[in-house]
Design a protein around this motif. Structure first.
Motif, mmCIF file in Angstrom:
data_model
loop_
_atom_site.group_PDB
_atom_site.id
_atom_site.type_symbol
_atom_site.label_atom_id
_atom_site.label_comp_id
_atom_site.label_asym_id
_atom_site.label_seq_id
_atom_site.Cartn_x
_atom_site.Cartn_y
_atom_site.Cartn_z
ATOM 1 N N ARG A 85 -63.343 2.204 84.346
ATOM 2 C CA ARG A 85 -63.624 1.566 85.637
ATOM 3 C C ARG A 85 -63.137 2.469 86.768
ATOM 4 O O ARG A 85 -62.215 2.133 87.506
ATOM 5 C CB ARG A 85 -62.956 0.205 85.715
ATOM 6 N N PRO A 86 -63.748 3.639 86.914
ATOM 7 C CA PRO A 86 -63.242 4.617 87.879
ATOM 8 C C PRO A 86 -63.272 4.139 89.325
ATOM 9 O O PRO A 86 -62.389 4.518 90.111
ATOM 10 C CB PRO A 86 -64.159 5.826 87.674
ATOM 11 N N LEU A 87 -64.231 3.318 89.705
ATOM 12 C CA LEU A 87 -64.262 2.825 91.084
ATOM 13 C C LEU A 87 -63.089 1.876 91.350
ATOM 14 O O LEU A 87 -62.512 1.882 92.437
ATOM 15 C CB LEU A 87 -65.592 2.124 91.386
ATOM 16 N N GLU A 88 -62.731 1.089 90.355
ATOM 17 C CA GLU A 88 -61.561 0.220 90.499
ATOM 18 C C GLU A 88 -60.276 1.048 90.499
ATOM 19 O O GLU A 88 -59.312 0.714 91.205
ATOM 20 C CB GLU A 88 -61.525 -0.810 89.368
ATOM 21 N N ALA A 89 -60.255 2.137 89.735
ATOM 22 C CA ALA A 89 -59.096 3.035 89.758
ATOM 23 C C ALA A 89 -58.917 3.616 91.156
ATOM 24 O O ALA A 89 -57.791 3.694 91.674
ATOM 25 C CB ALA A 89 -59.277 4.156 88.739
ATOM 26 N N ILE A 90 -60.023 4.023 91.782
ATOM 27 C CA ILE A 90 -59.964 4.539 93.150
ATOM 28 C C ILE A 90 -59.401 3.472 94.080
ATOM 29 O O ILE A 90 -58.499 3.729 94.884
ATOM 30 C CB ILE A 90 -61.367 4.978 93.623
ATOM 31 N N ARG A 91 -59.944 2.279 93.979
ATOM 32 C CA ARG A 91 -59.525 1.177 94.861
ATOM 33 C C ARG A 91 -58.030 0.887 94.723
ATOM 34 O O ARG A 91 -57.301 0.807 95.720
ATOM 35 C CB ARG A 91 -60.341 -0.074 94.531
ATOM 36 N N LEU A 92 -57.569 0.715 93.502
ATOM 37 C CA LEU A 92 -56.172 0.341 93.281
ATOM 38 C C LEU A 92 -55.210 1.463 93.670
ATOM 39 O O LEU A 92 -54.132 1.207 94.213
ATOM 40 C CB LEU A 92 -55.962 -0.058 91.819
ATOM 41 N N ALA A 93 -55.589 2.704 93.399
ATOM 42 C CA ALA A 93 -54.729 3.831 93.762
ATOM 43 C C ALA A 93 -54.606 3.953 95.276
ATOM 44 O O ALA A 93 -53.521 4.216 95.809
ATOM 45 C CB ALA A 93 -55.271 5.123 93.165
ATOM 46 N N ILE A 94 -55.710 3.778 95.983
ATOM 47 C CA ILE A 94 -55.666 3.837 97.447
ATOM 48 C C ILE A 94 -54.792 2.723 98.004
ATOM 49 O O ILE A 94 -53.966 2.955 98.907
ATOM 50 C CB ILE A 94 -57.089 3.771 98.031
ATOM 51 N N LEU A 95 -54.936 1.519 97.475
ATOM 52 C CA LEU A 95 -54.119 0.403 97.960
ATOM 53 C C LEU A 95 -52.637 0.639 97.681
ATOM 54 O O LEU A 95 -51.780 0.307 98.504
ATOM 55 C CB LEU A 95 -54.578 -0.906 97.311
ATOM 56 N N LYS A 96 -52.337 1.229 96.535
ATOM 57 C CA LYS A 96 -50.930 1.554 96.229
ATOM 58 C C LYS A 96 -50.416 2.600 97.217
ATOM 59 O O LYS A 96 -49.275 2.531 97.683
ATOM 60 C CB LYS A 96 -50.796 2.063 94.790
#
Length: 204
Positions: A85-96
């Protein structure tokens, strides 16, 4: 005793970096001397030179305390399913990353780098900002490439352009927030913008 001495040395180093942050923010990097930093920390200039070769070395160490490599942010989430789920990985990493940036030390150091630092000796703030941006954009491109391979990215959007669009949005948002961080929450506004941008990029 050796362990205590090592711990005390580490504490001294951290205290000097804390003092450097405060003085750099107040006076600017070019107008701050190592003696001023030592005095602000309640130490001698010799203590500074024991831990740092020069002001550029100290500045790099200060910056190193707030570096957030994208892959490390993803790893901290600790969710193996993000591989698929690379798009979710991008989302969660940015939010962190947003959560980190709202912490006073992270905000303070980035404010120094962007607003209180001129080219001075071995210190080149633009080169440092470019290095961080390139690292981030490269990591984003890798994840968007994975998303495209899995069929999660729009067919008419290349991974490189997707990464550049996201990087441009993040940079603009961060600079707007850093100018006056009390105007809005980086986490709240960032989540809204990132979710919207990823929705526009995702294959229907």
């Amino acid at each position: 005793m050796a362990r205590r001495t090592k711990a005390e040395a580490a504490a001294t180093r951290e205290a000097l970096l804390d003092a450097a942050e405060e003085v750099f923010l107040e006076k600017g990097v070019a107008r701050t001397s190592l003696e001023q930093i030592a005095r602000h920390a309640g130490m001698t200039r010799g203590a500074v030179y024991w831990h740092f070769r020069n002001k550029a070395d100290l500045f790099q160490a200060m910056l190193g305390r707030v570096r957030m490599p994208f892959q490390e942010l993803v790893a901290e989430i600790g969710d193996p399913s993000l591989v698929e789920r690379p798009l979710e990985a991008i989302r969660l990493a940015i939010l962190k990353g947003f959560e980190r940036l709202e912490q006073p030390q992270y905000r303070r150091v980035h404010a120094i780098l962007i607003h209180h630092c001129e080219v001075f000796g071995d210190i080149d703030p633009l080169a440092m900002q470019n290095e961080m941006a390139d690292e981030s954009c490269g990591a984003l491109a890798d994840y968007f490439t994975c998303a495209a391979r899995l069929g999660h990215l729009r067919d008419d959007l290349s991974p490189v352009i997707a990464a550049e669009l996201m990087q441009a949005m993040l940079g603009g948002l961060f600079h707007d927030w850093l100018r006056n961080h009390e105007r809005f929450s980086l986490v709240a506004k960032g989540r809204e913008l990132v979710d919207t941008q990823l929705a526009l990029m995702r294959r229907a």
